[in-house]
Design a protein around this motif. Sequence first.
Motif, PDB file in Angstrom:
ATOM      1  N   GLU A  90       0.860  -1.190   0.050  1.00 15.81           N
ATOM      2  CA  GLU A  90      -0.044   0.029   0.050  1.00 15.81           C
ATOM      3  C   GLU A  90       0.883   1.155  -0.011  1.00 15.81           C
ATOM      4  O   GLU A  90       2.000   1.236   0.751  1.00 15.81           O
ATOM      5  CB  GLU A  90      -0.974  -0.002   1.282  1.00 15.81           C
ATOM      6  CG  GLU A  90      -2.307  -0.534   1.079  1.00 15.81           C
ATOM      7  CD  GLU A  90      -3.008   0.265  -0.211  1.00 15.81           C
ATOM      8  OE1 GLU A  90      -3.000   1.393  -0.323  1.00 15.81           O
ATOM      9  OE2 GLU A  90      -3.805  -0.416  -0.761  1.00 15.81           O
ATOM     10  N   LYS A  91       0.396   2.199  -0.586  1.00 15.86           N
ATOM     11  CA  LYS A  91       1.281   3.583  -0.747  1.00 15.86           C
ATOM     12  C   LYS A  91       1.055   4.183   0.778  1.00 15.86           C
ATOM     13  O   LYS A  91       0.129   3.916   1.352  1.00 15.86           O
ATOM     14  CB  LYS A  91       0.702   4.324  -1.607  1.00 15.86           C
ATOM     15  CG  LYS A  91      -0.703   5.027  -1.592  1.00 15.86           C
ATOM     16  CD  LYS A  91      -0.674   6.366  -0.731  1.00 15.86           C
ATOM     17  CE  LYS A  91      -1.969   6.741  -0.168  1.00 15.86           C
ATOM     18  NZ  LYS A  91      -1.842   7.625   0.859  1.00 15.86           N
ATOM     19  N   PRO A  92       1.907   4.904   1.098  1.00 14.52           N
ATOM     20  CA  PRO A  92       3.298   4.828   0.583  1.00 14.52           C
ATOM     21  C   PRO A  92       4.518   3.730   0.897  1.00 14.52           C
ATOM     22  O   PRO A  92       4.193   3.073   1.748  1.00 14.52           O
ATOM     23  CB  PRO A  92       3.779   6.465   1.122  1.00 14.52           C
ATOM     24  CG  PRO A  92       3.445   6.139   2.624  1.00 14.52           C
ATOM     25  CD  PRO A  92       2.160   5.534   2.496  1.00 14.52           C
ATOM     26  N   ILE A  93       5.538   3.888  -0.181  1.00 12.30           N
ATOM     27  CA  ILE A  93       6.532   2.877   0.236  1.00 12.30           C
ATOM     28  C   ILE A  93       7.209   3.064   1.441  1.00 12.30           C
ATOM     29  O   ILE A  93       7.700   2.178   2.322  1.00 12.30           O
ATOM     30  CB  ILE A  93       7.540   2.751  -0.942  1.00 12.30           C
ATOM     31  CG1 ILE A  93       6.826   2.371  -2.249  1.00 12.30           C
ATOM     32  CG2 ILE A  93       8.684   1.868  -0.654  1.00 12.30           C
ATOM     33  CD1 ILE A  93       7.934   2.585  -3.254  1.00 12.30           C
ATOM     34  N   ALA A  94       7.345   4.242   1.963  1.00 13.55           N
ATOM     35  CA  ALA A  94       7.947   4.650   3.133  1.00 13.55           C
ATOM     36  C   ALA A  94       7.508   6.245   3.477  1.00 13.55           C
ATOM     37  O   ALA A  94       6.925   6.825   2.705  1.00 13.55           O
ATOM     38  CB  ALA A  94       9.487   4.745   3.072  1.00 13.55           C
ATOM     39  N   PRO A  95       7.616   6.465   4.854  1.00 16.27           N
ATOM     40  CA  PRO A  95       7.118   8.012   5.035  1.00 16.27           C
ATOM     41  C   PRO A  95       7.782   9.033   4.536  1.00 16.27           C
ATOM     42  O   PRO A  95       6.950  10.077   4.488  1.00 16.27           O
ATOM     43  CB  PRO A  95       7.438   7.728   6.617  1.00 16.27           C
ATOM     44  CG  PRO A  95       7.765   6.358   7.102  1.00 16.27           C
ATOM     45  CD  PRO A  95       8.314   5.997   5.935  1.00 16.27           C
ATOM     46  N   ASP A  96       8.790   9.031   3.973  1.00 15.94           N
ATOM     47  CA  ASP A  96       9.484  10.164   3.362  1.00 15.94           C
ATOM     48  C   ASP A  96      10.131   9.608   1.979  1.00 15.94           C
ATOM     49  O   ASP A  96      10.244   8.602   1.574  1.00 15.94           O
ATOM     50  CB  ASP A  96      10.301  10.823   4.155  1.00 15.94           C
ATOM     51  CG  ASP A  96      11.539   9.819   4.947  1.00 15.94           C
ATOM     52  OD1 ASP A  96      12.175   9.257   4.015  1.00 15.94           O
ATOM     53  OD2 ASP A  96      11.576   9.820   5.835  1.00 15.94           O
ATOM     54  N   LEU A  97      10.543  10.878   0.980  1.00 16.59           N
ATOM     55  CA  LEU A  97      11.027  10.532  -0.139  1.00 16.59           C
ATOM     56  C   LEU A  97      12.514   9.651  -0.017  1.00 16.59           C
ATOM     57  O   LEU A  97      12.873   8.998  -0.717  1.00 16.59           O
ATOM     58  CB  LEU A  97      11.242  11.826  -1.092  1.00 16.59           C
ATOM     59  CG  LEU A  97      11.708  12.087  -2.314  1.00 16.59           C
ATOM     60  CD1 LEU A  97      11.063  11.117  -3.117  1.00 16.59           C
ATOM     61  CD2 LEU A  97      12.156  13.393  -2.972  1.00 16.59           C
ATOM     62  N   ALA A  98      13.256  10.151   0.908  1.00 18.30           N
ATOM     63  CA  ALA A  98      14.478   9.568   1.209  1.00 18.30           C
ATOM     64  C   ALA A  98      14.511   8.186   1.278  1.00 18.30           C
ATOM     65  O   ALA A  98      15.377   7.296   0.637  1.00 18.30           O
ATOM     66  CB  ALA A  98      15.501  10.252   2.239  1.00 18.30           C
ATOM     67  N   PRO A 300       1.701  -3.458 -12.857  1.00 22.37           N
ATOM     68  CA  PRO A 300       0.711  -2.240 -13.277  1.00 22.37           C
ATOM     69  C   PRO A 300       1.120  -0.810 -12.627  1.00 22.37           C
ATOM     70  O   PRO A 300       0.983   0.262 -13.047  1.00 22.37           O
ATOM     71  CB  PRO A 300      -0.706  -2.372 -13.000  1.00 22.37           C
ATOM     72  CG  PRO A 300      -0.438  -3.484 -11.892  1.00 22.37           C
ATOM     73  CD  PRO A 300       0.705  -4.405 -11.961  1.00 22.37           C
ATOM     74  N   CYS A 301       1.978  -1.045 -11.569  1.00 21.12           N
ATOM     75  CA  CYS A 301       2.397   0.143 -10.864  1.00 21.12           C
ATOM     76  C   CYS A 301       3.739  -0.138 -10.064  1.00 21.12           C
ATOM     77  O   CYS A 301       3.285  -0.488  -8.768  1.00 21.12           O
ATOM     78  CB  CYS A 301       1.403   0.871 -10.065  1.00 21.12           C
ATOM     79  SG  CYS A 301       1.863   2.362  -9.456  1.00 21.12           S
ATOM     80  N   ASP A 302       4.844   0.000 -10.606  1.00 16.71           N
ATOM     81  CA  ASP A 302       6.042  -0.411  -9.830  1.00 16.71           C
ATOM     82  C   ASP A 302       6.584   0.716  -8.757  1.00 16.71           C
ATOM     83  O   ASP A 302       5.735   1.796  -8.839  1.00 16.71           O
ATOM     84  CB  ASP A 302       7.183  -0.952 -10.696  1.00 16.71           C
ATOM     85  CG  ASP A 302       7.495   0.207 -11.661  1.00 16.71           C
ATOM     86  OD1 ASP A 302       7.426   1.332 -11.393  1.00 16.71           O
ATOM     87  OD2 ASP A 302       8.043  -0.154 -12.780  1.00 16.71           O
ATOM     88  N   GLY A 303       7.598   0.368  -8.391  1.00 19.33           N
ATOM     89  CA  GLY A 303       8.123   1.443  -7.255  1.00 19.33           C
ATOM     90  C   GLY A 303       8.703   2.595  -7.993  1.00 19.33           C
ATOM     91  O   GLY A 303       8.281   3.736  -7.299  1.00 19.33           O
ATOM     92  N   ARG A 304       9.008   2.678  -9.136  1.00 18.32           N
ATOM     93  CA  ARG A 304       9.402   4.038  -9.783  1.00 18.32           C
ATOM     94  C   ARG A 304       8.211   4.833 -10.340  1.00 18.32           C
ATOM     95  O   ARG A 304       8.419   6.009 -10.162  1.00 18.32           O
ATOM     96  CB  ARG A 304       9.861   3.563 -11.169  1.00 18.32           C
ATOM     97  CG  ARG A 304      11.319   2.978 -10.977  1.00 18.32           C
ATOM     98  CD  ARG A 304      12.099   2.507 -12.466  1.00 18.32           C
ATOM     99  NE  ARG A 304      13.328   1.887 -12.436  1.00 18.32           N
ATOM    100  CZ  ARG A 304      14.459   2.753 -12.372  1.00 18.32           C
ATOM    101  NH1 ARG A 304      14.432   3.922 -12.785  1.00 18.32           N
ATOM    102  NH2 ARG A 304      15.542   2.281 -12.344  1.00 18.32           N
ATOM    103  N   GLU A 305       6.999   4.158 -10.367  1.00 17.00           N
ATOM    104  CA  GLU A 305       5.854   4.851 -10.530  1.00 17.00           C
ATOM    105  C   GLU A 305       5.466   5.828  -9.232  1.00 17.00           C
ATOM    106  O   GLU A 305       5.000   6.790  -9.326  1.00 17.00           O
ATOM    107  CB  GLU A 305       4.774   4.012 -11.165  1.00 17.00           C
ATOM    108  CG  GLU A 305       4.733   3.597 -12.675  1.00 17.00           C
ATOM    109  CD  GLU A 305       4.776   4.496 -13.628  1.00 17.00           C
ATOM    110  OE1 GLU A 305       3.631   5.301 -13.809  1.00 17.00           O
ATOM    111  OE2 GLU A 305       5.800   4.967 -14.230  1.00 17.00           O
ATOM    112  N   ALA A 306       5.483   4.896  -8.270  1.00 14.36           N
ATOM    113  CA  ALA A 306       4.914   5.510  -6.765  1.00 14.36           C
ATOM    114  C   ALA A 306       5.997   6.649  -6.668  1.00 14.36           C
ATOM    115  O   ALA A 306       5.466   7.777  -6.002  1.00 14.36           O
ATOM    116  CB  ALA A 306       5.138   4.274  -5.775  1.00 14.36           C
ATOM    117  N   LEU A 307       6.991   6.498  -7.063  1.00 13.09           N
ATOM    118  CA  LEU A 307       8.176   7.512  -6.594  1.00 13.09           C
ATOM    119  C   LEU A 307       8.018   8.623  -7.557  1.00 13.09           C
ATOM    120  O   LEU A 307       8.100   9.985  -6.969  1.00 13.09           O
ATOM    121  CB  LEU A 307       9.767   7.218  -6.775  1.00 13.09           C
ATOM    122  CG  LEU A 307      10.390   6.445  -5.874  1.00 13.09           C
ATOM    123  CD1 LEU A 307      11.722   5.761  -6.390  1.00 13.09           C
ATOM    124  CD2 LEU A 307      10.624   7.183  -4.520  1.00 13.09           C
TER     125      LEU A 307
END
Length: 334
Positions: A90-98, A300-307
């Motif tokens: 589920e989004k987000p992968i992590a709490p922040d961008l880093a 259909p929606c990999d980690g790069r898309e989420a980023l």
Amino acid sequence: MRIGLIGTGRIGSFHAAALARRPDAGSLLLADADPARAARLADRLGATAAPSVEQVFTWGVDAVVVACATEGHAELVVRAVRGGLPVFCEKPIAPDLARSLAVVREVTALGGVLQTGFMRRFDAGYRTARDLVRSGALGRLHTVRTTTADAEPPDAAYLATSGGLYRDCLVHDFDMVRWVTGREVTEVYAAGCDAGPARFRETGDIDTAAAVLTLDDGTLVTATGTRCNGAGYDVRMELAGERDQVSVGLDDRTPITSTEPHGPPAASKPWTGFLERFAPAYEEELAAFVRLIRGEGPNPCDGREALAALRVAEACEVSRRERRRVRLEELPDL
């Protein structure tokens, strides 16, 4: 096939039920920080409950669904991928961008499979809009308008860990802007308001937001959102081109009233929340993950898309905080 699902709260329970209804998903192993909650859900679904999250990895599964609290996402995704397991998060992968960048870099380096939870990609209205834009039916796209409005604000405990209105809520709109138009956001200018309930000010969040996005072909996008829409849950996207314009999310349950004498009547049963509005999309999202696991469909929606969507949200946060235009190239990327 056996799927391990971690997190049996609201969204985790919904995902577990969706998987339990699919004969091609095999069996389910459920785990939660509260083992009793996992056990209760397992009893209802005819699944197996693990005494702790650890057993999901030691008892043996073929894939993992991560639906727990946000703080646990990154660690569980990395652990699954290191174990050679496909993972839905589920989004987000992590709490922040880093931290999100770090996770996606590791997944990429290991050749892992990560599908992220942006369910609007599976909504019939958004899919039709995408097809119309990509086919050229609207002509040159010049304006896009999006809105996401929650019927009621979440409680303070949720707000404290949500990541803020842009990252938690409008990130779905940012994903749709990219996915529907096929263009990238190059710069943003954002503003926010915390004049609503005191819990927003107390947690450093905002209850209402607006942003102007510029796409790489010059198309202008306005994105607005609020946590305090008493009329009901309202998610729409309008796309205007030189030939035609269309609207996603405009139906007999849209919580908006026309003031025109001959306008449509107010919705008698407005949408109440995201699980109700996007229930079919959530079902299809998990169906796509099952196909991915079984080697029967693409990711259909990999980690790069989420980023990519998260970077837009981050840029909006910087813009709101610093009261300036922010170019996406200012933010770190893979």
